[in-house]
Design an enzyme around this catalytic site. Structure first.
Site, PDB file in Angstrom:
ATOM      1  N   TYR A   1      21.100  39.443  11.128  1.00  0.00           N
ATOM      2  CA  TYR A   1      19.863  39.460  11.925  1.00  0.00           C
ATOM      3  C   TYR A   1      18.707  40.068  11.136  1.00  0.00           C
ATOM      4  CZ  TYR A   1      21.636  37.991  16.508  1.00  0.00           C
ATOM      5  OH  TYR A   1      22.141  37.257  17.549  1.00  0.00           O
TER       6      TYR A   1
ATOM      7  N   ARG B   1      14.900  42.970  36.033  1.00  0.00           N
ATOM      8  CA  ARG B   1      14.296  42.800  34.709  1.00  0.00           C
ATOM      9  C   ARG B   1      12.882  42.193  34.757  1.00  0.00           C
ATOM     10  NH1 ARG B   1      13.646  42.662  30.708  1.00  0.00           N
ATOM     11  NH2 ARG B   1      14.315  40.847  29.541  1.00  0.00           N
TER      12      ARG B   1
HETATM   13  O1  LIG Z   1      17.740  39.745  29.661  1.00  0.00           O
HETATM   14  C1  LIG Z   1      17.049  39.239  28.771  1.00  0.00           C
HETATM   15  O2  LIG Z   1      15.856  39.096  28.942  1.00  0.00           O
HETATM   16  C2  LIG Z   1      17.577  38.825  27.426  1.00  0.00           C
HETATM   17  C3  LIG Z   1      19.002  38.387  27.389  1.00  0.00           C
HETATM   18  C4  LIG Z   1      19.936  39.444  26.882  1.00  0.00           C
HETATM   19  C5  LIG Z   1      19.975  39.919  25.528  1.00  0.00           C
HETATM   20  N1  LIG Z   1      20.920  40.917  25.441  1.00  0.00           N
HETATM   21  C6  LIG Z   1      21.510  41.075  26.681  1.00  0.00           C
HETATM   22  C7  LIG Z   1      20.885  40.182  27.586  1.00  0.00           C
HETATM   23  C8  LIG Z   1      21.248  40.020  29.033  1.00  0.00           C
HETATM   24  C9  LIG Z   1      21.888  38.684  29.304  1.00  0.00           C
HETATM   25  O3  LIG Z   1      22.785  38.255  28.545  1.00  0.00           O
HETATM   26  O4  LIG Z   1      21.471  38.010  30.254  1.00  0.00           O
HETATM   27  C10 LIG Z   1      22.524  42.090  27.019  1.00  0.00           C
HETATM   28  C11 LIG Z   1      23.691  42.235  26.109  1.00  0.00           C
HETATM   29  N2  LIG Z   1      23.686  42.080  24.745  1.00  0.00           N
HETATM   30  C12 LIG Z   1      24.971  42.271  24.262  1.00  0.00           C
HETATM   31  C13 LIG Z   1      25.779  42.661  25.367  1.00  0.00           C
HETATM   32  C14 LIG Z   1      27.235  43.063  25.285  1.00  0.00           C
HETATM   33  C15 LIG Z   1      28.145  41.968  25.756  1.00  0.00           C
HETATM   34  O5  LIG Z   1      28.074  40.855  25.208  1.00  0.00           O
HETATM   35  O6  LIG Z   1      28.922  42.207  26.701  1.00  0.00           O
HETATM   36  C16 LIG Z   1      24.992  42.610  26.521  1.00  0.00           C
HETATM   37  C17 LIG Z   1      25.400  42.785  27.976  1.00  0.00           C
HETATM   38  C18 LIG Z   1      25.873  44.129  28.363  1.00  0.00           C
HETATM   39  C19 LIG Z   1      26.263  44.137  29.833  1.00  0.00           C
HETATM   40  O7  LIG Z   1      26.793  43.146  30.360  1.00  0.00           O
HETATM   41  O8  LIG Z   1      25.997  45.165  30.446  1.00  0.00           O
HETATM   42  C20 LIG Z   1      25.447  42.155  22.885  1.00  0.00           C
HETATM   43  C21 LIG Z   1      24.777  41.134  22.009  1.00  0.00           C
HETATM   44  N3  LIG Z   1      23.455  40.909  21.837  1.00  0.00           N
HETATM   45  C22 LIG Z   1      23.272  39.942  20.852  1.00  0.00           C
HETATM   46  C23 LIG Z   1      24.537  39.599  20.361  1.00  0.00           C
HETATM   47  C24 LIG Z   1      24.815  38.647  19.216  1.00  0.00           C
HETATM   48  C25 LIG Z   1      24.701  37.217  19.515  1.00  0.00           C
HETATM   49  O9  LIG Z   1      24.673  36.518  18.500  1.00  0.00           O
HETATM   50  O10 LIG Z   1      24.619  36.772  20.689  1.00  0.00           O
HETATM   51  C26 LIG Z   1      25.484  40.354  21.065  1.00  0.00           C
HETATM   52  C27 LIG Z   1      26.969  40.393  20.865  1.00  0.00           C
HETATM   53  C28 LIG Z   1      27.696  39.612  21.873  1.00  0.00           C
HETATM   54  C29 LIG Z   1      27.597  38.182  21.662  1.00  0.00           C
HETATM   55  O11 LIG Z   1      27.085  37.526  22.594  1.00  0.00           O
HETATM   56  O12 LIG Z   1      28.085  37.701  20.610  1.00  0.00           O
HETATM   57  C30 LIG Z   1      21.983  39.415  20.339  1.00  0.00           C
HETATM   58  C31 LIG Z   1      21.113  38.884  21.410  1.00  0.00           C
HETATM   59  N4  LIG Z   1      20.539  39.687  22.369  1.00  0.00           N
HETATM   60  C32 LIG Z   1      19.814  38.921  23.216  1.00  0.00           C
HETATM   61  C33 LIG Z   1      19.848  37.574  22.749  1.00  0.00           C
HETATM   62  C34 LIG Z   1      19.058  36.447  23.323  1.00  0.00           C
HETATM   63  C35 LIG Z   1      19.714  35.751  24.477  1.00  0.00           C
HETATM   64  O13 LIG Z   1      20.885  35.999  24.794  1.00  0.00           O
HETATM   65  O14 LIG Z   1      19.024  34.923  25.086  1.00  0.00           O
HETATM   66  C36 LIG Z   1      20.727  37.547  21.668  1.00  0.00           C
HETATM   67  C37 LIG Z   1      21.245  36.329  20.906  1.00  0.00           C
HETATM   68  C38 LIG Z   1      20.246  35.663  20.024  1.00  0.00           C
HETATM   69  C39 LIG Z   1      20.837  34.621  19.102  1.00  0.00           C
HETATM   70  O15 LIG Z   1      21.173  33.529  19.587  1.00  0.00           O
HETATM   71  O16 LIG Z   1      20.987  34.975  17.942  1.00  0.00           O
HETATM   72  C40 LIG Z   1      19.099  39.461  24.413  1.00  0.00           C
END
Ligand SMILES: O=C(O)CCc1c2[nH]c(c1CC(=O)O)Cc1[nH]c(c(CC(=O)O)c1CCC(=O)O)Cc1[nH]c(c(CC(=O)O)c1CCC(=O)O)Cc1[nH]c(c(CC(=O)O)c1CCC(=O)O)C2
Length: 368
Positions: free
Chosen positions: A165, A51
């Site tokens: 969101y 990444r």
């Molecule tokens: O890599 C990066 O630079 C950013 C971090 C990241 C974000 N999305 C993902 C990543 C990778 C990581 O966690 O290190 C990847 C991802 N998003 C979701 C999934 C599905 C799952 O949970 O299994 C995945 C991984 C898929 C896989 O393993 O192959 C789904 C998801 N994304 C968000 C939410 C809502 C939430 O409130 O968190 C969800 C649902 C699942 C959940 O966790 O509840 C939103 C979101 N996306 C990112 C962020 C920022 C962060 O994590 O740092 C957020 C949350 C923001 C917040 O706090 O509102 C980026």
């Protein structure tokens, strides 16, 4: 192709480990299957390397990179399922909203929805194949490259979580801007939730057509709603999604298990177990035995170890896992965490979690 134009997946390598799919359907298994939400993520050095220097959503739009990130955790751990690397916020993007992933801040909408008139900014007829085709390509590519090792899960955010969101413009502690809509503009709220539902149904069907073997719907912000608001603004849409997706898949002769994960929605567990999903995902605040009693054997359960338990020493992780397995029982159960992995978690402890699930559950099943 079915009469409705749903092109069914074909020519994929044969599935070699269907433990996760059998558990989702409540069938017998030799061990309890296990996977982790966010299993492809920042806790892995190889993820950080892939990444590095790239924009998050650019990464999501590269099928090759998504495939590589999805496969990375499978090279380290004996997970029984993979989840496609993507994010829930690609759906608001497909509806015409600008969403950026700001390092250190998270998802940011420069122009969130403020008032009901802003709904006019959203695309009413979303061409899901065009807008989200890159996710479908990533799924198809990964289904080939995964070589049948484990099933591939597709996913989406649920309508209320995406709505919050789109109105908050990013993460929030109170979700007060989005909840203001529920109390002040209930009709517009329902209109937005319906628009999201329509796109989500198409999106999930597209994921199955591309090769997804199970689907998870994330209602990550369920806990900010009370039981009354949950029943009005979340549950009907969750139900509608599962019903419409299943009806379409049935016509096409497909049977794909669906998981609903409504985080912190304790009060909704009974309703969720009667919502057309095969599996109810649970966060760690629910006691496994009481979840079993309250769902009355109608569904399989998934979860729910506190992600922070992965900070414990390995022997303690093993004890916690054993207790969790005893609480849920080994049938109709998929082990997971109660939420996603955090970036500072030690991959070795993730490995210890997976091993403990397999080892303890094999023993428990043998003794039955
Ligand atoms: O890599 C990066 O630079 C950013 C971090 C990241 C974000 N999305 C993902 C990543 C990778 C990581 O966690 O290190 C990847 C991802 N998003 C979701 C999934 C599905 C799952 O949970 O299994 C995945 C991984 C898929 C896989 O393993 O192959 C789904 C998801 N994304 C968000 C939410 C809502 C939430 O409130 O968190 C969800 C649902 C699942 C959940 O966790 O509840 C939103 C979101 N996306 C990112 C962020 C920022 C962060 O994590 O740092 C957020 C949350 C923001 C917040 O706090 O509102 C980026």
């Amino acid at each position: 192709m079915s009469k409705d134009g749903l092109i069914l997946p074909k020519d994929f390598p044969q599935l070699l480990n269907d433990t996760f799919l059998r558990a989702a359907r409540g069938e017998e298994t030799e061990h309890v299957p296990v996977w982790c939400m966010r299993q492809a993520g920042r806790y892995l050095p190889e993820f950080r390397e892939t990444r590095a220097g790239k924009d998050f959503f650019e990464t999501c739009r590269s099928p090759e990179t998504c495939c590589e990130l999805t496969l990375q955790p499978l090279r380290r751990f004996a997970f029984d399922a993979a989840i496609i690397f993507s994010d829930i916020l690609v759906v608001p993007q497909a509806m015409g909203m600008d969403v950026q992933m700001v390092p250190g801040k998270g998802p940011t909408f420069p122009e969130p929805l403020k008032e009901p008139e802003d709904l006019q900014r959203l695309q009413t007829k979303v061409d899901v194949g065009k807008e989200l085709g890159y996710v479908f390509k990533a799924i198809t590519l990964t289904r080939h490259k995964i070589e049948g090792k484990v099933p591939l899960i597709g996913f989406t955010g649920a309508p209320w979580t995406l709505m919050s969101y789109m109105i908050e413009g990013g993460g929030s502690n109170t979700h007060s801007k989005a909840k203001r809509w529920l109390y002040r503009h209930p009709e517009s709220s329902h209109m937005l939730l319906r628009m999201l539902t329509d796109v989500i149904v198409e999106y999930l069907l597209g994921q199955v057509a591309a090769g997804a073997q199970a689907l998870q719907v994330f209602e990550s912000h369920a806990g900010i709603l009370g039981p009354v608001e949950f029943k009005e603004f979340s549950l009907p849409y969750l139900r509608d999604i599962a019903r419409r997706v299943k009806d379409k898949l049935k016509e096409a002769g497909q049977d794909v298990p669906m998981i609903v994960f409504a985080k912190d929605a304790h009060y909704g567990v009974e309703d969720l177990s009667q919502s057309n999903y095969e599996v109810v995902g649970l966060d760690w605040t629910i006691d496994p035995r009481s979840a079993r009693e309250r769902t009355g054997g109608k569904v399989s359960l998934q979860g729910n170890m506190d992600p922070c338990a992965l900070y414990a020493p390995k022997e303690q992780i093993s004890d916690i896992v054993k207790r969790m397995l005893e609480g849920f029982g080994t049938r109709g159960y998929i082990a997971n965490l109660g939420h996603g992995l955090y970036p500072d978690m030690d991959p070795e402890n993730v490995g210890a979690f997976v091993e403990a699930v397999h080892q303890h559950s094999k023993q428990m099943i043998k003794q039955m």
